[in-house]
Structure formats: C-alpha cells, structure tokens
Design a protein around this motif. Structure first.
Motif, mmCIF file in Angstrom:
data_model
loop_
_atom_site.group_PDB
_atom_site.id
_atom_site.type_symbol
_atom_site.label_atom_id
_atom_site.label_comp_id
_atom_site.label_asym_id
_atom_site.label_seq_id
_atom_site.Cartn_x
_atom_site.Cartn_y
_atom_site.Cartn_z
ATOM 1 N N VAL A 273 0.802 -1.342 0.005
ATOM 2 C CA VAL A 273 0.236 0.137 -0.050
ATOM 3 C C VAL A 273 0.867 1.235 -0.015
ATOM 4 N N HIS A 274 0.544 2.189 -0.836
ATOM 5 C CA HIS A 274 1.286 3.618 -1.051
ATOM 6 C C HIS A 274 0.066 4.270 -0.739
ATOM 7 N N ILE A 275 0.639 5.484 0.135
ATOM 8 C CA ILE A 275 -0.522 6.391 0.678
ATOM 9 C C ILE A 275 -0.010 7.851 0.321
ATOM 10 N N SER A 276 -0.591 8.748 -0.227
ATOM 11 C CA SER A 276 -0.211 9.996 -0.428
ATOM 12 C C SER A 276 -0.932 10.952 -0.032
ATOM 13 N N LEU A 277 -0.554 12.095 0.707
ATOM 14 C CA LEU A 277 -1.349 12.982 1.178
ATOM 15 C C LEU A 277 -0.537 14.393 1.304
ATOM 16 N N ARG A 278 -1.230 15.602 1.542
ATOM 17 C CA ARG A 278 -0.375 16.968 1.662
ATOM 18 C C ARG A 278 0.185 16.791 3.044
ATOM 19 N N THR A 279 1.282 17.627 3.145
ATOM 20 C CA THR A 279 1.996 17.710 4.246
ATOM 21 C C THR A 279 1.320 18.266 5.550
ATOM 22 N N GLY A 280 1.601 18.150 6.707
ATOM 23 C CA GLY A 280 0.997 18.748 7.794
ATOM 24 C C GLY A 280 0.165 17.889 8.635
ATOM 25 N N LYS A 281 -0.205 16.704 8.548
ATOM 26 C CA LYS A 281 -0.870 15.900 9.460
ATOM 27 C C LYS A 281 0.208 15.344 10.359
ATOM 28 N N SER A 282 -0.464 15.074 11.591
ATOM 29 C CA SER A 282 0.102 14.583 12.716
ATOM 30 C C SER A 282 0.510 13.135 12.654
#
Length: 126
Positions: free
Chosen positions: A4-13
C-alpha cells in the motif's frame, strides 16, 4: 500480500498518519482476508505545489485533505470484495482520523501471484 502506497498533503500529525495505516490494515484484513502481520505500507507527504487533484471530477467534491491510496494486490479478489474494501476504507478512515468520504481515493493494481518476492530472493507465491 498487499503493498500500500498512501499520498497526502504535508502537515498531518503522526497520530493522523498512524490512524490511516490502522484503518487500511483493518479494512484489508476484513475485506480481503489479509493475514495478521501482513502490513506493508508507506506514506508519502507532498507540499501543495506537488499535489494536484480534480476538485470536482465525476461530481465528487474533493478538498485539500484528499488521500490517494494505491493498493497492489494479487489478482484473486472478486468485484464484490473490492467494493466491500472501498466501502470499509471510507467508513474506517471517516471514524479515525476523520477523513471525509469524498477525500478518500483508492486504486487497486492487480498482479499475478508470481510477481512477488518478499525477501531472500524467493518467489514466495510462485
């Protein structure tokens, strides 16, 4: 043996990111019968300049909390299992860390079982 590869915007804890891992594993375990300890996942974070999405493609109202989830898995699951996985992922990530259903984007890449080596240069499923 999903990867599994997950991509998201920076800034989450870290807690937010760990909740994504936990929810995805639980959904895979329940929907795809993934065994205990079969957890191979990465998260990649991107700044705004390196994360693009269609904000309303196909009538889905996406926002900056969008999470891309790409699952590489054996080509052995039925359409019903895939639908169950998509639904369960949305439900669990909605519960914790609180991602809106519109911001959960899932893609499954299916491969033949002989395309895996999980270590030691062995074709574990061939």
């Amino acid at each position: 043996m999903p990867l599994v590869h997950i991509s998201l915007r920076t800034g989450k804890s870290e807690a937010y990111r760990q909740a994504i891992f936990d929810g995805l594993y639980r959904a895979l375990h329940e929907s795809f019968a993934v065994p205990e300890d079969d957890q191979f996942m990465t998260i990649t974070e991107h700044d705004a300049a390196n994360f693009r999405y269609g904000a309303s493609y196909l009538g889905v109202d996406r926002g900056d909390d969008l999470v891309y989830i790409q699952i590489t898995a054996n080509d052995t699951r039925s359409v019903d299992q895939k639908k169950a996985l998509f639904r369960r992922v949305v439900d669990l990530l909605g519960e914790n860390p609180g991602i809106r259903p519109q911001d959960v984007f899932v893609n499954i890449v299916e491969v033949a079982k002989e395309n895996w080596s999980l270590g030691n240069g062995l074709a574990h499923y061939a």
